[in-house]
Design a protein around this motif. Structure first.
Motif, PDB file in Angstrom:
ATOM      1  N   ARG A  29     -44.592  13.004  11.462  1.00 14.61           N
ATOM      2  CA  ARG A  29     -43.437  13.890  11.402  1.00 14.61           C
ATOM      3  C   ARG A  29     -43.009  14.198  12.836  1.00 14.61           C
ATOM      4  NH1 ARG A  29     -43.825  12.393   7.034  1.00 14.61           N
ATOM      5  NH2 ARG A  29     -43.708  13.531   5.033  1.00 14.61           N
ATOM      6  N   GLU A  30     -41.693  14.274  13.053  1.00 19.87           N
ATOM      7  CA  GLU A  30     -41.144  14.592  14.377  1.00 19.87           C
ATOM      8  C   GLU A  30     -41.029  16.109  14.523  1.00 19.87           C
ATOM      9  OE1 GLU A  30     -40.468  11.836  16.072  1.00 19.87           O
ATOM     10  OE2 GLU A  30     -39.617  12.599  17.950  1.00 19.87           O
ATOM     11  N   LEU A  31     -41.597  16.648  15.592  1.00 17.78           N
ATOM     12  CA  LEU A  31     -41.580  18.082  15.841  1.00 17.78           C
ATOM     13  C   LEU A  31     -40.712  18.388  17.064  1.00 17.78           C
ATOM     14  CD1 LEU A  31     -45.404  18.799  15.409  1.00 17.78           C
ATOM     15  CD2 LEU A  31     -43.615  18.892  13.666  1.00 17.78           C
ATOM     16  N   PRO A  32     -39.899  19.439  17.022  1.00 16.32           N
ATOM     17  CA  PRO A  32     -39.017  19.766  18.158  1.00 16.32           C
ATOM     18  C   PRO A  32     -39.798  20.384  19.310  1.00 16.32           C
ATOM     19  CG  PRO A  32     -38.799  21.423  16.451  1.00 16.32           C
ATOM     20  CD  PRO A  32     -39.702  20.365  15.881  1.00 16.32           C
ATOM     21  N   VAL A  33     -39.448  19.992  20.539  1.00 15.28           N
ATOM     22  CA  VAL A  33     -40.161  20.507  21.713  1.00 15.28           C
ATOM     23  C   VAL A  33     -39.223  21.096  22.758  1.00 15.28           C
ATOM     24  CG1 VAL A  33     -42.056  18.871  21.413  1.00 15.28           C
ATOM     25  CG2 VAL A  33     -40.129  18.259  22.871  1.00 15.28           C
ATOM     26  N   ASP A  34     -37.943  21.276  22.426  1.00 10.83           N
ATOM     27  CA  ASP A  34     -37.003  21.824  23.414  1.00 10.83           C
ATOM     28  C   ASP A  34     -37.488  23.142  23.979  1.00 10.83           C
ATOM     29  OD1 ASP A  34     -34.083  20.655  21.590  1.00 10.83           O
ATOM     30  OD2 ASP A  34     -35.357  19.673  23.067  1.00 10.83           O
ATOM     31  N   GLY A  35     -38.070  23.982  23.140  1.00 12.62           N
ATOM     32  CA  GLY A  35     -38.524  25.292  23.596  1.00 12.62           C
ATOM     33  C   GLY A  35     -39.778  25.264  24.437  1.00 12.62           C
ATOM     34  N   LEU A  36     -40.433  24.101  24.579  1.00 11.54           N
ATOM     35  CA  LEU A  36     -41.688  24.008  25.319  1.00 11.54           C
ATOM     36  C   LEU A  36     -41.503  23.546  26.756  1.00 11.54           C
ATOM     37  CD1 LEU A  36     -43.948  22.357  22.587  1.00 11.54           C
ATOM     38  CD2 LEU A  36     -43.806  24.769  23.208  1.00 11.54           C
ATOM     39  N   LEU A  37     -40.328  23.035  27.097  1.00  9.42           N
ATOM     40  CA  LEU A  37     -40.087  22.517  28.438  1.00  9.42           C
ATOM     41  C   LEU A  37     -39.544  23.630  29.328  1.00  9.42           C
ATOM     42  CD1 LEU A  37     -38.414  19.141  27.389  1.00  9.42           C
ATOM     43  CD2 LEU A  37     -40.838  19.625  27.747  1.00  9.42           C
TER      44      LEU A  37
ATOM     45  N   LEU B 248     -42.445  15.926  27.061  1.00  7.75           N
ATOM     46  CA  LEU B 248     -43.784  16.349  26.671  1.00  7.75           C
ATOM     47  C   LEU B 248     -44.609  15.109  26.355  1.00  7.75           C
ATOM     48  CD1 LEU B 248     -45.390  18.969  26.239  1.00  7.75           C
ATOM     49  CD2 LEU B 248     -44.856  18.805  23.815  1.00  7.75           C
ATOM     50  N   GLY B 249     -45.651  14.883  27.133  1.00  9.61           N
ATOM     51  CA  GLY B 249     -46.496  13.720  26.897  1.00  9.61           C
ATOM     52  C   GLY B 249     -47.451  13.943  25.735  1.00  9.61           C
ATOM     53  N   THR B 250     -48.397  13.029  25.577  1.00 13.71           N
ATOM     54  CA  THR B 250     -49.361  13.107  24.481  1.00 13.71           C
ATOM     55  C   THR B 250     -50.372  14.218  24.742  1.00 13.71           C
ATOM     56  OG1 THR B 250     -49.122  10.755  24.014  1.00 13.71           O
ATOM     57  CG2 THR B 250     -51.106  11.838  23.187  1.00 13.71           C
ATOM     58  N   ILE B 251     -50.506  15.108  23.792  1.00  9.44           N
ATOM     59  CA  ILE B 251     -51.437  16.233  23.926  1.00  9.44           C
ATOM     60  C   ILE B 251     -52.843  15.836  23.480  1.00  9.44           C
ATOM     61  CG2 ILE B 251     -51.903  18.614  23.263  1.00  9.44           C
ATOM     62  CD1 ILE B 251     -49.365  18.300  24.865  1.00  9.44           C
TER      63      ILE B 251
END
Length: 444
Positions: free
Chosen positions: A313-321, A276-279
């Motif tokens: 803060r680090e946010l999880p993105v596994d569910g977005l890919l 996920l790149g920069t939004i």
């Protein structure tokens, strides 16, 4: 001698016991007998109460035991129902995922059918153009033959010209026959495409009906965490970022109307990239990372929420890919530094202590799809976002969970504190495109 001692001690004992009861008689009371009767009556009542309690205790014990058995049965039944509900939710999740995949396949096949139709129309136009050219050539040759026959021309020349006209005529007849055949084939292809399109539409309606029925059955036990995207119609616009290029960026070109002590950023996101790149990036002259949703191709599992660099803060993105649409909401408040991260209405991360008491100024530069090293520039390939962003909106407050759910299901767009949407974009650069789509399923 011993026999006379016991009665004496007994008289003394009885006298000592009677002295306290005799005292009130000297003061004009009722005397010893009424008090003794009252004491006897109390003792009898107490004895009866104790006997009743002793008799009732086994029955009470049995009732408690029965209640205990009923409680254990209720506990077991509740556990079984929860397990069954969890299994239904798991099955529903798999069904929603399958429907999303099937819907994507259907959309892909529809695109292929449209491409085939377009190619067929182009080939038909090419054939018509070729036929018109041949007819023009034949007409010219006929004119030459006519002028040659009226003039003094050698017989060999006439024979050669007649042969050429005949061959061209045969070629035209063959081309006309081929054109008629292709037209019939094209008509059959169009009919087939129409049938396939109708079948796809029926398949989509069946999927929508099935998914709605499943959602209704799950709502008997509780609200489902998934909702068909076809019902989401508060999108308005979407952005397409085709590749990781430093020139692909969308800019709002205006500052926040007010300084932010809180914000909520929500949007629909779809990416087929493995990262996920920069939004979003909001930079000022003194800090290029005032507010960033930062991602890069070297980080495949996290998205950094940066507020006033270096705090993040680090946010999880596994569910977005994975290439499917997902609804995302990121919120922050200066009060206690509270933040929350929602994916498809589920709270994926939350906490406090992030820039407590901080204010994001209103004199910055806001872009989507890139990370700024200075206001309006300094973009790099490895930080680019690749995919689609739809329904982007920014509020000056911390949205409630019910508002997040209403956004994700398309029921309602909160208007209080709304300051930016994709309609406020002033420029897209590179290969980025901005399109209108009222509903999410129209955002191809």
């Amino acid at each position: 001698m011993a026999r006379s001692v016991a009665p004496r001690y007994l008289l003394v004992l009885v006298g000592s016991l009677m002295v306290p009861w005799a005292v009130p008689a000297q003061r004009g009371s009722l005397g010893i007998l009424p008090r003794f009767a009252n004491l006897t009556r109390r003792a009898r009542v107490s004895s009866l109460s104790l006997l009743e309690i002793r008799a009732a205790f086994p029955r009470l014990h049995r009732d408690v035991y029965q209640l205990k058995l009923k409680f254990h049965k209720l506990q077991a039944d509740t556990k079984n129902e929860l397990l069954a509900l969890a299994e239904e939710v798991t099955n529903a999740t798999s069904l929603f995922d399958s429907v999303d995949s099937l819907s994507e396949v259907t959309q892909h096949l529809k695109k292929q059918l449209r491409r085939i139709r377009k190619n067929e129309r182009k080939r038909e136009q090419d054939r018509d153009l070729k036929l018109a050219t041949l007819m023009s050539v034949v007409d010219g040759m006929k004119r030459q033959l006519t002028s040659a026959m009226t003039g003094d021309v050698h017989q060999d020349v006439l024979d050669d010209l007649s042969g050429r006209v005949r061959r061209q005529g045969e070629a035209i007849e063959a081309l006309l026959a081929e054109n008629a055949h292709l037209r019939r084939a094209s008509g059959s292809m169009n009919e087939l495409l129409e049938v396939q399109s109708e079948q796809f539409e029926r398949l989509e309606r069946w999927m929508n009906k099935s998914i709605s029925g499943k959602a209704r059955s799950l709502r008997v036990h509780g609200d489902s965490e998934h909702r068909k995207h076809d019902g989401v119609c508060n999108v308005k616009h979407y952005l397409h970022f085709p590749g990781s290029s430093p020139t692909d960026v969308a800019s709002f070109g205006k500052n926040f109307p007010v300084a932010l002590r809180a914000f909520s950023i929500c949007f629909w996101l779809r990416t087929r990239a493995p990262y996920l790149g920069t939004i979003l990036s909001y930079a000022t002259s003194d800090n290029d990372n005032k507010l960033v949703l930062y991602g890069r191709n070297s980080s495949k599992t996290g998205l950094q929420l940066v507020i006033g660099d270096p705090e993040h803060r680090e946010l999880p993105v596994d569910g977005l890919l994975g290439g499917s649409w997902h609804h995302v909401c990121i919120m922050w408040s200066a009060h206690r530094g509270r933040y929350a991260f929602y994916i498809d209405r589920r709270l994926a991360a939350a906490g406090s202590g992030l820039r407590q008491g901080y204010t994001i100024p209103s004199d910055g530069f806001l872009v989507l799809g890139q990370e700024q090293d200075f206001p309006g520039g300094g973009f790099e390939n490895h930080e680019s976002f690749v995919g689609n962003i739809a329904g982007f909106a920014l509020w000056t407050r911390f949205l409630a969970p019910g508002e997040v759910s209403a956004l994700a299901t398309g029921r309602r767009m909160p208007m209080e504190g709304l300051i930016l949407t994709l309609s406020d974009l002033v420029m897209v650069h590179g290969q980025v495109s901005l399109s209108e789509c009222e509903c999410l399923h129209d955002c191809l």
